[in-house]
Scaffold this motif. Structure first.
Motif, mmCIF file in Angstrom:
data_model
loop_
_atom_site.group_PDB
_atom_site.id
_atom_site.type_symbol
_atom_site.label_atom_id
_atom_site.label_comp_id
_atom_site.label_asym_id
_atom_site.label_seq_id
_atom_site.Cartn_x
_atom_site.Cartn_y
_atom_site.Cartn_z
ATOM 1 N N ILE A 9 73.252 -25.002 -26.405
ATOM 2 C CA ILE A 9 72.773 -23.648 -26.161
ATOM 3 C C ILE A 9 73.879 -22.739 -26.670
ATOM 4 O O ILE A 9 75.030 -22.847 -26.236
ATOM 5 N N VAL A 10 73.561 -21.873 -27.620
ATOM 6 C CA VAL A 10 74.542 -20.957 -28.193
ATOM 7 C C VAL A 10 74.139 -19.530 -27.858
ATOM 8 O O VAL A 10 73.034 -19.091 -28.195
ATOM 9 N N LEU A 11 75.049 -18.831 -27.180
ATOM 10 C CA LEU A 11 74.803 -17.446 -26.797
ATOM 11 C C LEU A 11 75.374 -16.516 -27.854
ATOM 12 O O LEU A 11 76.533 -16.649 -28.248
ATOM 13 N N ILE A 12 74.530 -15.594 -28.302
ATOM 14 C CA ILE A 12 74.934 -14.618 -29.305
ATOM 15 C C ILE A 12 74.699 -13.215 -28.758
ATOM 16 O O ILE A 12 73.969 -13.037 -27.781
ATOM 17 N N GLY A 13 75.305 -12.240 -29.398
ATOM 18 C CA GLY A 13 75.109 -10.855 -28.996
ATOM 19 C C GLY A 13 76.386 -10.064 -29.158
ATOM 20 O O GLY A 13 77.427 -10.594 -29.560
ATOM 21 N N MET A 14 76.302 -8.812 -28.823
ATOM 22 C CA MET A 14 77.417 -7.890 -28.993
ATOM 23 C C MET A 14 78.568 -8.219 -28.048
ATOM 24 O O MET A 14 78.374 -8.837 -27.008
ATOM 25 N N MET A 15 79.754 -7.734 -28.428
ATOM 26 C CA MET A 15 80.898 -7.803 -27.527
ATOM 27 C C MET A 15 80.514 -7.089 -26.239
ATOM 28 O O MET A 15 79.876 -6.039 -26.271
ATOM 29 N N GLY A 16 80.828 -7.705 -25.120
ATOM 30 C CA GLY A 16 80.500 -7.096 -23.841
ATOM 31 C C GLY A 16 79.125 -7.446 -23.300
ATOM 32 O O GLY A 16 78.756 -6.999 -22.216
ATOM 33 N N ALA A 17 78.366 -8.251 -24.030
ATOM 34 C CA ALA A 17 77.008 -8.595 -23.586
ATOM 35 C C ALA A 17 77.018 -9.602 -22.435
ATOM 36 O O ALA A 17 76.007 -9.776 -21.759
ATOM 37 N N GLY A 18 78.140 -10.274 -22.219
ATOM 38 C CA GLY A 18 78.229 -11.231 -21.125
ATOM 39 C C GLY A 18 78.140 -12.678 -21.564
ATOM 40 O O GLY A 18 77.897 -13.569 -20.739
ATOM 41 N N LYS A 19 78.369 -12.936 -22.844
ATOM 42 C CA LYS A 19 78.222 -14.297 -23.363
ATOM 43 C C LYS A 19 79.153 -15.290 -22.669
ATOM 44 O O LYS A 19 78.748 -16.396 -22.340
ATOM 45 N N THR A 20 80.385 -14.887 -22.434
ATOM 46 C CA THR A 20 81.353 -15.799 -21.819
ATOM 47 C C THR A 20 81.085 -15.996 -20.335
ATOM 48 O O THR A 20 81.042 -17.134 -19.853
ATOM 49 N N VAL A 21 80.868 -14.912 -19.598
ATOM 50 C CA VAL A 21 80.676 -15.066 -18.150
ATOM 51 C C VAL A 21 79.354 -15.755 -17.822
ATOM 52 O O VAL A 21 79.295 -16.624 -16.955
ATOM 53 N N ILE A 22 78.296 -15.392 -18.502
ATOM 54 C CA ILE A 22 77.001 -16.040 -18.266
ATOM 55 C C ILE A 22 77.040 -17.469 -18.799
ATOM 56 O O ILE A 22 76.527 -18.391 -18.162
ATOM 57 N N GLY A 23 77.666 -17.657 -19.946
ATOM 58 C CA GLY A 23 77.777 -19.003 -20.514
ATOM 59 C C GLY A 23 78.525 -19.959 -19.609
ATOM 60 O O GLY A 23 78.130 -21.117 -19.437
ATOM 61 N N THR A 24 79.604 -19.480 -19.007
ATOM 62 C CA THR A 24 80.386 -20.303 -18.086
ATOM 63 C C THR A 24 79.542 -20.722 -16.889
ATOM 64 O O THR A 24 79.528 -21.892 -16.490
ATOM 65 N N GLU A 25 78.817 -19.770 -16.322
ATOM 66 C CA GLU A 25 77.975 -20.067 -15.156
ATOM 67 C C GLU A 25 76.793 -20.958 -15.534
ATOM 68 O O GLU A 25 76.435 -21.881 -14.791
ATOM 69 N N LEU A 26 76.202 -20.724 -16.683
ATOM 70 C CA LEU A 26 75.085 -21.546 -17.145
ATOM 71 C C LEU A 26 75.541 -22.997 -17.330
ATOM 72 O O LEU A 26 74.862 -23.931 -16.881
ATOM 73 N N ALA A 27 76.690 -23.183 -17.965
ATOM 74 C CA ALA A 27 77.222 -24.533 -18.177
ATOM 75 C C ALA A 27 77.501 -25.222 -16.840
ATOM 76 O O ALA A 27 77.214 -26.411 -16.668
ATOM 77 N N ARG A 28 78.054 -24.474 -15.902
ATOM 78 C CA ARG A 28 78.343 -25.041 -14.581
ATOM 79 C C ARG A 28 77.061 -25.543 -13.925
ATOM 80 O O ARG A 28 77.002 -26.653 -13.415
ATOM 81 N N ARG A 29 76.022 -24.727 -13.989
ATOM 82 C CA ARG A 29 74.758 -25.107 -13.347
ATOM 83 C C ARG A 29 74.074 -26.280 -14.046
ATOM 84 O O ARG A 29 73.368 -27.052 -13.418
ATOM 85 N N LEU A 30 74.274 -26.378 -15.354
ATOM 86 C CA LEU A 30 73.658 -27.468 -16.117
ATOM 87 C C LEU A 30 74.536 -28.721 -16.140
ATOM 88 O O LEU A 30 74.143 -29.743 -16.703
ATOM 89 N N VAL A 32 77.300 -29.210 -17.846
ATOM 90 C CA VAL A 32 77.718 -29.499 -19.225
ATOM 91 C C VAL A 32 78.967 -28.683 -19.530
ATOM 92 O O VAL A 32 79.341 -27.783 -18.778
ATOM 93 N N GLY A 33 79.585 -28.969 -20.651
ATOM 94 C CA GLY A 33 80.773 -28.242 -21.049
ATOM 95 C C GLY A 33 80.457 -26.845 -21.542
ATOM 96 O O GLY A 33 79.352 -26.562 -22.020
ATOM 97 N N PHE A 34 81.446 -25.957 -21.401
ATOM 98 C CA PHE A 34 81.344 -24.601 -21.930
ATOM 99 C C PHE A 34 82.490 -24.377 -22.905
ATOM 100 O O PHE A 34 83.635 -24.743 -22.614
#
Length: 182
Positions: A9-30, A32-34
């Motif tokens: 799962i690759v998160l894209i979007g503008m700086m500040g869109a939340g890719k890192t914080v949401i990605g970290t939480e998504l990986a934790r719930r799944l 899998v690695g982030f």
């Protein structure tokens, strides 16, 4: 319940869109690695992205970004956040589309501005009028971000946990075969 991702799962979007914080939480719930591709680039270069931009220029940085993405996408499927400009390069879009579910974290200008205006770590915003630059970047990038396999609109004031829950539900609904349950 644990599962195994069949592809990244690759998160894209503008700086500040939340890719890192949401990605970290998504990986934790799944379970899998982030990986944050910008952190990987900084680690490989032993310098910050701002320093890379200043010393070698944006074109050099974008080349390194493509190399890092290619390497990450060869690994075990997990969640990857990309820099705001990564998806703008056709080569990166092809790499990601071949091996991952691309999700655009679609954020409005005011939310982005609120999140990035105090940060000095955004090389593209180191100008006399950073909000104007952000506005121009958003206008130029949104049509390309819209090419992502999935669009996920942000909601003002939403917590990371709530946004991740909503994103996970959207993924399960639109990509039922992405997660192999054990």
């Amino acid at each position: 319940m644990k599962g195994r991702l069949k592809r990244h799962i690759v998160l894209i979007g503008m700086m500040g869109a939340g890719k890192t914080v949401i990605g970290t939480e998504l990986a934790r719930r799944l379970h899998v690695g982030f990986t944050d591709s910008d952190v990987e680039i900084e680690s490989a270069a032993a310098m910050s992205i701002s320093e890379i931009f200043a010393r070698d220029g944006e074109a050099f940085f974008r080349d390194r970004e493509t190399q890092v993405l290619a390497r990450l996408l060869k690994g075990t499927p997990g969640v990857i956040s990309t820099g705001g400009g990564a998806w703008m390069r056709a080569e990166n879009r092809e790499l990601i589309s071949a091996q991952a579910l691309s999700i655009w974290l679609n954020c409005d200008l005011e939310t982005l501005w609120h999140r990035v205006r105090q940060r000095q770590t955004r090389p593209l915003l180191q100008t006399s009028n950073p909000k104007a630059v952000l506005t121009e970047l958003l206008a130029a990038r949104n049509p390309v971000y819209a090419l992502a396999e999935m669009s996920f609109p942000s909601q003002s004031g939403e917590t990371v946990e709530a946004a991740t829950s909503r994103l996970l539900e959207a993924i399960r609904k639109t990509q039922p075969d992405l997660l192999e349950m054990k």
